[in-house]
Design a protein around this motif. Structure first.
Motif, short mmCIF file in Angstrom:
data_model
loop_
_atom_site.label_atom_id
_atom_site.label_comp_id
_atom_site.label_asym_id
_atom_site.label_seq_id
_atom_site.Cartn_x
_atom_site.Cartn_y
_atom_site.Cartn_z
N PRO A 411 8.03 1.27 36.40
CA PRO A 411 7.75 0.45 35.22
C PRO A 411 9.02 0.16 34.42
CG PRO A 411 7.10 2.71 34.81
CD PRO A 411 7.50 2.65 36.26
N LYS A 685 -1.27 2.11 38.56
CA LYS A 685 -0.20 1.27 39.09
C LYS A 685 -0.47 1.06 40.56
CE LYS A 685 3.00 4.99 40.35
NZ LYS A 685 4.38 5.53 40.22
N ASP A 717 3.88 -5.78 42.79
CA ASP A 717 3.56 -4.53 42.12
C ASP A 717 3.04 -4.81 40.71
OD1 ASP A 717 6.00 -5.50 41.33
OD2 ASP A 717 7.03 -3.58 41.32
N TRP A 719 1.42 -2.63 36.85
CA TRP A 719 1.14 -1.44 36.05
C TRP A 719 0.11 -1.84 35.01
CZ3 TRP A 719 5.62 -3.64 37.33
CH2 TRP A 719 6.49 -2.93 38.16
#
Length: 796
Positions: A411, A685, A717, A719
């Motif tokens: 992150p 995540k 990706d 989060w």
């Protein structure tokens, strides 16, 4: 006998007014008390009173005027025996002792500076003496590293007339002791006293530099101390609770939208015991200090010679003709060492961190970043996100185990400060934080090492360097509440972002044909035009926010002690304050509490409110819209336009604390700064991939029951910040089949891995095959239309 009784009554009336004030000064008071207690004739009592009057003959010329009895009786009842009271007349003559006698206040030319309080870097130069003979000092023209300012200072600086002793005293003034702490609340309400007060909301406890009033006139929390009467016998007093070398006084008028009140001149008195007072004098007598000419700009006056005492009293002598006696003030002084005082030793804050505790101008800030980068080259990188209106680069420092690279599954976090240029505590905290993290990483601190290895951290200490320069030139006590707040072109960066709230809410309320998504709302075209009133700094921040997939951020501000979370704008156009929750309200409240609860003061129930708002009922947190509504805030924009959850963190009552306060402020905020960064690892995540293992960008991640989605980054990706619990998480992307799964978020720190692998739809496969062979798939509806047209032609 009746005559004797009348005579006694008359004698007693003559002395009863003076009696209470004189009883504490003369041992002869016992004679009267004895005479009153004995059962004797009235003539004996009268003779006793007359004898006592002969002893006090020298003071009879200062007897009270009958029209002032109510005021002085009020003082006696309010203050009891603890404080001395002024006497009416043409001049104000408090009881003083001759130099060298008991109760006198020694000058402090040779007193050593307390080692804890370093002299400020700003230099003070005296103004030219006014025609009235009043002495004041200007705002310091230069501070650390400002060569041009130093040159002008040396050119304009003049030594006072007099012998070497006066020159030595002048040099001592330049030591410039730090503030005692009226603005920072180190001075408690119990240490502030006044002769009278107009009402409680204008009591002595409100006489603090830069204190802000409530919105309404006659508010319970008003913007100054205001005397109950307008006469030259009023005073406000500070009890330092220990011997202190007093060096100066800073004053303001009353903070009010509706009235104009300030003091134009005043005297200063000091005392060791609150009974015997010494007036600060100059060669011509009692020194009259020049006060304010308006209500907001602070005015600094230095004492001609520093004085050591416990108490200091300000006695207004004149005030704005159309107003009344109202003051806000700060006292400059160096507390003297007192190793035997347990109370002060217990409450003194120290730090063991070896950091650069000072205010940094632009060049010094840049140099400090270079030093940190040189110390930790493997985990730091310096870059800039753009330029200010005056062409100063907006520098940021990245802290990561792979600087300059986004790592899949890691992150991104940001701290920014200085959107309001005069709120400089946040700026210094970020500079201290980057030093601290570098040192602790090199020392092998496992907590910091883990945080750096698993998080990409961005620190932007000065969003508005142009505004900071203005505040920096004035200094930490003389900038006032607003100097340097705005950009060079007068824009408040914090509220200069596009208003996306209205677009979302109008779409929801009117169910318009133009559907607005609940996330990643596009910026309106009018905002992107060159004619829009948008600061260049704001545009640079927006570009930065769009480039990096931030997950969590905090913008550090000042002037309060609270963490504010979105929404910052009320939904109803008819209200100015109303709790307006986001779909992620439960998450935002946790994030705010994570900072506030680990701060040393924010959740302290014994803490005094900074100005008017008491945030203790919400544990040091507040919904922005329930506090005061603003459109286009950075918090609302970040939430509605990007994946980042952003909060405003107000780190101190004093926007620009003195250098001597920085170690304590660092201790107050250090743990909170680290804990808040760690919250980027709370929730879920994962990576959204296709069947070939390739990440899918811009896939929409939704959580059942939460009407706010996020999107995957360029590598697929994502989060998603969530509180502990079980969540049904869905994913969808253009050309791919949708998928859902249940993901559990635990209480332990660390995000839950929640990956998705999705396949393309049949139509998407057909389109891919057609594109591969250079043909485009034909829509069935278009094919039918062509067939019908062909049939019509054939029928003709």
């Amino acid at each position: 006998m009746s005559w004797g009784f009348a005579s006694c009554q008359g004698c007693f009336s003559c002395f009863q007014i003076k009696f209470w004030d004189l009883q504490r000064r003369f041992t002869q008071k016992q004679t009267i008390m004895i005479a009153l207690s004995k059962k004797g004739s009235c003539s004996q009592l009268c003779l006793a009173l007359c004898a006592f009057g002969l002893v006090l003959l020298e003071d009879l010329s200062q007897a009270l005027l009958m029209e002032d009895q109510d005021y002085y009786l009020q003082e006696i009842s309010n203050r009891d025996h603890y404080y001395s009271f002024p006497y009416p007349g043409e001049e104000y003559f408090p009881f003083t002792e001759q130099p060298g006698e008991e109760g006198s206040i020694p000058a402090a030319e040779t007193e050593e500076e307390h080692p804890r309080f370093k002299p400020s870097r700003k230099e003070l130069k005296p103004k030219k003496t006014s025609k009235k003979g009043k002495s004041v000092l200007e705002t310091p023209p230069a501070k650390n590293g400002n060569k041009k300012g130093e040159k002008n200072k040396r050119k304009n600086e003049k030594m006072p007339d007099g012998d070497s002793q006066s020159q030595s005293a002048y040099a001592d003034v330049r030591e410039n002791c730090p503030p005692l702490g009226l603005e920072t609340l180190k001075i408690t309400d119990f240490q502030l006293h006044a002769s009278t007060a107009k009402r409680y909301g204008l009591g002595a406890h409100r006489g603090r530099l830069n204190i802000q009033a409530g919105v309404n006139e006659n508010d319970f929390y008003d913007g100054a101390w205001c005397a109950g009467r307008n006469d030259p016998y009023q005073w406000i007093e500070v009890d330092a609770r220990r011997l202190t070398k007093f060096t100066g006084v800073i004053t303001q008028g009353r903070n009010s939208l509706w009235s104009s009140n300030w003091v134009t001149s005043y005297r200063v008195l000091v005392s060791n015991d609150s009974h015997a007072w010494t007036v600060v004098k100059n060669e011509s007598g009692d020194m009259i200090f020049e006060g304010n000419s308006e209500k907001e700009i602070p005015v600094l006056n230095m004492l001609p010679v520093p004085l050591v005492a416990r108490y200091i009293r300000i006695n207004p002598r004149s005030w704005f003709a159309e107003g009344s006696i109202c003051m806000r003030l700060e006292i400059l002084g160096c507390p003297l060492p007192d190793p035997n005082n347990y109370y002060h030793r217990r409450n003194e804050m120290t730090t063991t961190d070896n950091l650069d505790f000072k205010h940094h101008n632009y060049k010094e800030m840049r140099q400090l970043m270079k030093t940190v980068n040189k110390m930790c080259p493997n985990i730091t990188r310096i870059y800039n996100i753009g330029k200010s209106n005056q062409g100063l680069k907006l520098y940021a420092v990245e802290i990561s185990d792979n600087p300059g690279e986004h790592e899949v599954g890691e992150p991104e976090f940001r701290y920014i400060a200085g959107a309001h240029g005069n709120e400089v505590l946040g700026r210094e905290l970020i500079l201290l934080l980057m030093q601290f993290m570098c040192q602790e990483y090199l020392a092998g601190n496992p907590r910091i090492v883990h945080l750096i290895e698993d998080t990409r951290i961005h620190l932007l200490p000065s969003v508005n360097p142009d505004g900071y320069d203005k505040a920096y030139e004035a200094g930490s006590e003389l900038g006032g509440w607003s100097l340097g707040r705005w950009t060079q072109d007068g824009i408040d960066i914090n509220n200069n972002f596009p208003d996306l709230n209205s677009l979302l809410w109008e779409s929801e309320d009117q169910k318009s044909k133009r559907k607005v998504p609940n996330h990643h709302i596009p910026i309106p075209d009018w905002y992107l035009s060159e004619n829009a009133t948008v600061a260049v700094e704001t545009r640079a921040i927006i570009a930065w926010m769009e480039k990096i997939p931030f997950v969590l951020g905090g913008n550090l501000q000042g002037g309060e002690l609270v963490v504010a979370y979105p929404y910052d704008m009320v939904r109803s156009m008819w209200k100015t304050q109303d709790y307006t929750a986001t779909p992620d309200d439960h998450v935002f409240r946790w994030l705010a509490y994570s900072y506030a609860s680990t701060h040393r003061l924010m959740t302290d129930a014994r803490r005094r409110a900074c100005h008017t708002e008491d945030f203790q009922k919400e544990d040091g947190t507040v919904n922005g819209a329930s506090w005061h509504t603003v459109a286009g805030s950075i918090n609302d924009f970040s939430y509605l336009h990007t994946n980042c959850f952003e909060l405003s963190i107000y780190v101190g009552c004093d926007k620009y604390p003195h250098e001597s306060e920085l170690p304590e402020e660092w201790e107050n905020n250090r743990e909170s700064l680290i804990v808040f960064m760690e919250q980027a690892h709370r929730g879920i995540k994962g990576v959204v991939k296709d069947i070939h293992g390739k990440g899918i960008p811009n896939a929409i991640i939704s959580v059942e029951g939460v009407n706010h989605d996020i999107r995957t980054g360029s590598d697929g990706d994502y989060w998603r910040l969530l509180n502990p619990g079980d969540y049904v998480v869905g994913v969808k992307a253009e050309g791919y089949t949708a998928a859902t799964k249940t993901c559990e978020v635990g209480y332990d720190m660390g995000a839950t891995q929640c990956d998705f692998t999705i396949s393309k739809t049949n139509l998407a496969r057909i389109k891919e095959i057609m594109r591969k062979f250079g043909k485009q798939p034909i829509s069935l509806s278009v094919r039918r239309l062509r067939q019908r047209a062909r049939q019509r032609r054939q029928q003709r």
